[in-house]
Design a protein around this motif. Structure first.
Motif, short mmCIF file in Angstrom:
data_model
loop_
_atom_site.label_atom_id
_atom_site.label_comp_id
_atom_site.label_asym_id
_atom_site.label_seq_id
_atom_site.Cartn_x
_atom_site.Cartn_y
_atom_site.Cartn_z
N ASP A 28 5.24 -1.51 3.07
CA ASP A 28 4.27 -2.53 3.49
C ASP A 28 5.00 -3.67 4.19
N PRO A 29 5.46 -3.46 5.42
CA PRO A 29 6.20 -4.52 6.11
C PRO A 29 5.38 -5.79 6.32
N GLY A 30 4.07 -5.66 6.45
CA GLY A 30 3.24 -6.86 6.62
C GLY A 30 3.34 -7.78 5.43
N ASP A 49 -3.87 -5.75 7.57
CA ASP A 49 -3.04 -6.61 8.42
C ASP A 49 -3.87 -7.27 9.52
N ASP A 98 10.90 -2.53 10.11
CA ASP A 98 9.56 -2.52 10.70
C ASP A 98 9.56 -2.07 12.15
N ARG A 129 -2.25 4.42 5.44
CA ARG A 129 -1.77 3.75 6.65
C ARG A 129 -2.90 3.01 7.35
N LYS A 150 6.94 -9.38 5.20
CA LYS A 150 7.13 -10.49 6.13
C LYS A 150 6.39 -11.73 5.67
N ASP A 207 8.70 -7.26 16.04
CA ASP A 207 7.90 -8.45 15.69
C ASP A 207 8.74 -9.70 15.90
N SER A 256 9.34 -3.51 2.42
CA SER A 256 9.08 -3.27 3.84
C SER A 256 9.07 -1.79 4.19
N ARG A 257 9.63 -0.97 3.31
CA ARG A 257 9.58 0.47 3.53
C ARG A 257 8.15 1.01 3.42
N VAL A 312 14.22 -6.62 7.23
CA VAL A 312 12.80 -6.28 7.29
C VAL A 312 12.37 -6.08 8.74
#
Length: 875
Positions: free
Chosen positions: A443-445, A16, A492, A9, A448, A496, A440-441, A488
């Motif tokens: 690594d949402p960055g 990010d 997240d 994490r 996106k 955002d 996205s579960r 997503v």
């Protein structure tokens, strides 16, 4: 100094924020670069013939590289991969073998067996597995037998040749663990599974991508030097790259240059070309540089193991500004390997709910691994490709008017999520949208960034079209980008808003393109061609129609109604924080009502059959419904959303427009008039292409085992067409579509696109999501017979949960310990070395769930990850 004692994490947060480039190195090396559009400089676009597998070991690629268990940097300056030789094959095993679209009886098909077992999002920990025959690899046999088989016969696979009999194979595992963003520890573990001693040549290989031989400016030649146990490279853009290995194996060095003499009988740029190591080992030719200098090098291990014996090779790969001192391959190496694996375990323990079974947890983790290993460096400057490179002969003149000539603006140089690193080593727009949901579960960055990437000006066409895939950027994929962005955004945490606004601004252009280009009659019903559904109709929907007219599509119209609702939802989310978006919400609310009402007015809904059909509109105004019951008629269910009282109270302009439409445009009342109290006792309004009556009538077919409902999800074509194929007569010819649970025998399309009845994960996923939306609106009051004919009534939530469970059941062992995806192949079902290694096929047999199509790793089938996480989280 980079801290390595951080959690996954923390690494994601550092990546990010730009604090540390933890994503800079990864498995971005394709597993097939030959046979691709980018490498095709032929006159007529014959990619498989122009650059076949036989050329791959000898011919320098132009746009990217390939290899086994490979990694590279995010600009693919250097590449590292594994090569093997069993002492019997006619060539080194440097890349996966398979048949092209013209060689397999069911399309392109990989003929090796390998698996992605693990990967964290930053690739701080990765595991890859391969099973390599100890007998000679049957290249010619696979080509010959598949070449003579018809579409009515099964594919002839490597396991069918008998090379794995008596377990005569090498189990090869490669583990990666990052000590830093540019520092990787590696373990190559080889195990002799055969009954006798055997010898394996293991060749960890490092090379530079050839960017210098094309005549472009500022492309200096890097250098790679070999010595016992070490390869050291120097490149102007990355500095020094070092590969150290234990036990001091000899280094073999050549050049990443084309062997023109072998291929065309012409002098080449180097006496030690790309296949120099291959020819030196197998034929004893003097084709490695005795000075140990070049641009491609291998460390050569010759390992003999007893039956059942295992050996692990330790390596380390590091980038540095100055030449690196000897790298630690002892205590520090071991600590890094242990630490990254433990951190990966901790990370996935947070991601996967505790309620998931052990089998589901394994599926979810390997599904994520496949998505992570499916990230590939993708380089394609279409203008440069069209005009050719200065150092080469110009491409044929017809190229200027051939494939992708209208996409001259495109210049890709990115790491992108691919459907499959071998069968589909190029991005596909709607595939990628589905990938991003499961990505996205973890690594949402990255998810996106991927969705935004295809909307950037160097991808999206100036006219607003999103590029489909490299075989034809102009093909039309279903418009699911907005849906994926919303999904997503929600996964997240729903905060955002900058991401959502950026997506929406670009999608306004794309929505306008659809309205202007795919609604020929201007009547709010849409065309679009095959729309990813290939062979599901009686004729090729992407080709010229068999008679004059326009094909008005229920799926195209359903997709656009869904698109309008997605943009409505997006506008509402943004308007709650910035009232400037409220006007957009009313715009897309109205646009949805126009589309939904037109589907009925223009005859897509068949009242007698209780189903949506494509309609062929003839020049004289006559309409011919194409009454094949398929997923085409189910997709309008996905065009559904709810407006809550909270939304309506906070956005008065939207509320006023809903009321105005209900009072002044009464024709649209059937798609917006449903209102009721939700579970929280607050008022909500349903916007849907189907009202309660139509929903129940469609569900009676959808949930019928004799039509769409299979033990493993929903079929794409009703099984009723097995006994009663649909036939339509047009222009003096008959066109027929009948249910076939696996690949179609018609050959209507080429490659892997021939199917008429299997289960597809993405459309199943969307229908499960739609049922959950209906369930939120109707609650426990609406109960349906499930399955149809059972006289058992359940809620729509229970239906959605059970459909999700059926899809998950494709991958997990059943009561007999067999995974449906592996069908009748006992080796994959029962052998301890094989049975827990999971693939994610492109689609599935409509009756028994066996994996079909691109069988190795197709990213959208990893939607099963999200299904598991949703179901087991109790949502």
């Amino acid at each position: 100094m980079v801290r390595t004692d951080v959690s996954e994490r923390e690494r994601l947060a550092q990546a990010d924020s730009g604090e540390q480039p933890w994503r800079a190195w990864g498995p971005f090396l394709a597993e097939r670069a030959w046979g691709t559009v980018r490498e095709d400089y032929s006159e007529h676009g014959t990619a498989w013939d122009y650059f076949p597998h036989d050329h791959a070991r000898s011919r320098a690629y132009r746009w990217n590289e390939d290899g086994m268990a490979g990694v590279c940097d995010d600009r693919q300056t250097f590449c590292f991969a594994l090569a093997l030789w069993n002492g019997k094959d006619p060539i080194l095993k440097e890349r996966m073998f398979g048949l092209g679209g013209d060689g397999g009886n069911h399309g392109e098909d990989a003929k090796d067996y390998w698996w992605y077992q693990d990967s964290t999002p930053t690739h701080s920990w990765m595991r890859w597995r391969y099973h390599y025959p100890q007998a000679e690899f049957p290249y010619d046999q696979l080509v010959r037998v598949n070449g003579r088989r018809s579409r009515t016969e099964s594919e002839y696979e490597l396991v069918d040749t008998g090379v794995f009999d008596q377990d005569r194979f090498w189990a090869v595992t490669v583990d990666y663990a990052k000590a830093g963003p540019h520092d990787m520890c590696l373990a190559i573990t080889v195990a002799n599974r055969g009954p006798e001693p055997a010898t394996l040549h293991v060749l960890p290989t490092l090379w530079f991508r050839n960017t210098w031989s094309w005549g472009l400016p500022n492309r200096p030649v890097p250098s790679l030097t070999g010595s016992p146990g070490r390869l050291t490279g120097q490149h102007p853009s990355i500095g020094h790259i070092t590969l150290d290995a234990e036990a001091g194996p000899p280094a073999l060095v050549c050049d990443n240059e084309t062997n023109s003499q072998r291929l065309w009988g012409l002098p080449g740029r180097s006496p030690y070309p790309k296949d120099g190591i291959n020819d030196f080992l197998i034929s004893g030719m003097p084709t490695v540089n005795p000075d140990g200098v070049g641009t491609k090098g291998s460390l050569h291990y010759e390992i003999t193991l007893k039956a059942g014996e295992t050996r692990t090779i330790r390596l380390r790969l590091t980038q540095s500004d100055a030449p690196a001192p000897p790298l630690d391959l002892a205590d520090e190496w071991a600590a890094v390997m242990r630490g990254r694996l433990a951190e990966a375990d901790d990370f996935f323990a947070e991601v996967i709910p505790a309620a998931a079974t052990e089998a589901e947890t394994a599926v979810a983790r390997q599904g994520v691994a496949g998505l992570m290993w499916g990230k590939q460096f993708y380089h394609f400057d279409v203008k440069q490709w069209l005009v050719g490179d200065p150092a080469n002969s110009p491409p044929p003149p017809g190229r200027r008017f051939g494939r992708n000539h209208g996409w001259w603006h495109m210049n890709s140089f990115d790491v992108i999520s691919m459907p499959d690193p071998w069968e589909y080593p190029w991005y596909a727009a709607w595939d990628l949208a589905f990938h991003c949901v499961s990505i996205s579960r973890v690594d949402p960055g990255f998810a996106k960034s991927q969705l935004l990437l295809l909307l950037r000006e160097w991808y999206m066409h100036p006219n607003g079209q999103i590029p489909a895939y490299e075989w034809s950027f102009s093909d039309v994929n279903p418009p699911v980008h907005a849906w994926a962005a919303l999904r997503v955004f929600e996964i997240d945490g729903g905060h955002d808003f900058d991401f959502l606004a950026k997506v929406m601004h670009k999608l306004l252009l794309n929505f306008t393109w659809w309205v202007n280009r795919k609604d020929v009659g201007g009547n709010n019903v849409f065309e679009g061609g095959f729309l990813g559904l290939d062979n599901v109709g009686p004729f090729d929907r992407s080709a010229a129609l068999p008679v004059a007219g326009v094909l008005e599509q229920s799926d195209g119209t359903g997709w656009m109604a869904m698109y309008a609702l997605n943009l409505l939802d997006m506008s509402i989310v943004l308007a709650l924080h910035d009232r400037a978006y409220e006007d957009m919400a009313t715009k897309f609310f109205e646009h949805f009502t126009y589309i939904a009402e037109a589907a009925y007015r223009q005859g897509l809904w068949d009242e007698e059959d209780s189903f949506f059909y494509d309609v062929l509109r003839l020049p004289d105004g006559h309409r011919v419904p194409l009454k094949a019951r398929s997923i085409v008629g189910l997709l309008p269910l996905a065009a559904t959303t709810r407006l809550t009282s909270d939304t309506l109270n906070r956005l008065p302009e939207v509320t006023a427009r809903v009321r105005w439409m209900l009072h002044n445009q009464t024709d649209y009342g059937n798609v917006i008039s449903s209102r009721r109290l939700g579970a929280d006792r607050r008022r909500q309004q349903l916007l849907s292409m189907v009202g309660q009556d139509q929903l129940l009538r469609i569900l009676a077919r959808l949930l019928d085992p004799e039509e769409f409902l299979s033990p493993y999800g929903l079929r794409t074509l009703s099984r009723a067409h097995l006994e009663k194929p649909f036939t339509v007569s047009l222009g003096g010819s008959d066109f027929t579509v009948g249910y076939e649970p696996a690949e179609s025998t018609s050959g209507l399309f080429g490659g892997n696109s021939n199917w008429r009845g299997p289960i597809w994960m993405p459309v199943n996923y969307l229908l499960v999501e739609a049922l959950r939306e209906f369930a939120e609106f109707y609650g426990e009051d609406l109960r349906v017979e499930y399955p149809t004919g059972s006289q058992v009534k359940v809620s729509l939530t229970e239906v959605a949960d059970d459909l999700a469970q059926r899809l998950i059941a494709l991958f997990v062992p059943d009561a007999d310990g067999r995974r449906p995806i592996y069908g009748a192949t006992d080796l994959f079902q029962t052998h301890p070395d094989w049975k827990d290694l999971i693939v994610f096929p492109e689609y599935f047999h409509g009756d028994n769930g066996a994996g079909l199509g691109a069988w190795h790793q197709t990213g959208w089938s990893a939607l099963v990850v999200d299904l598991i996480l949703t179901l087991r989280a109790g949502r």
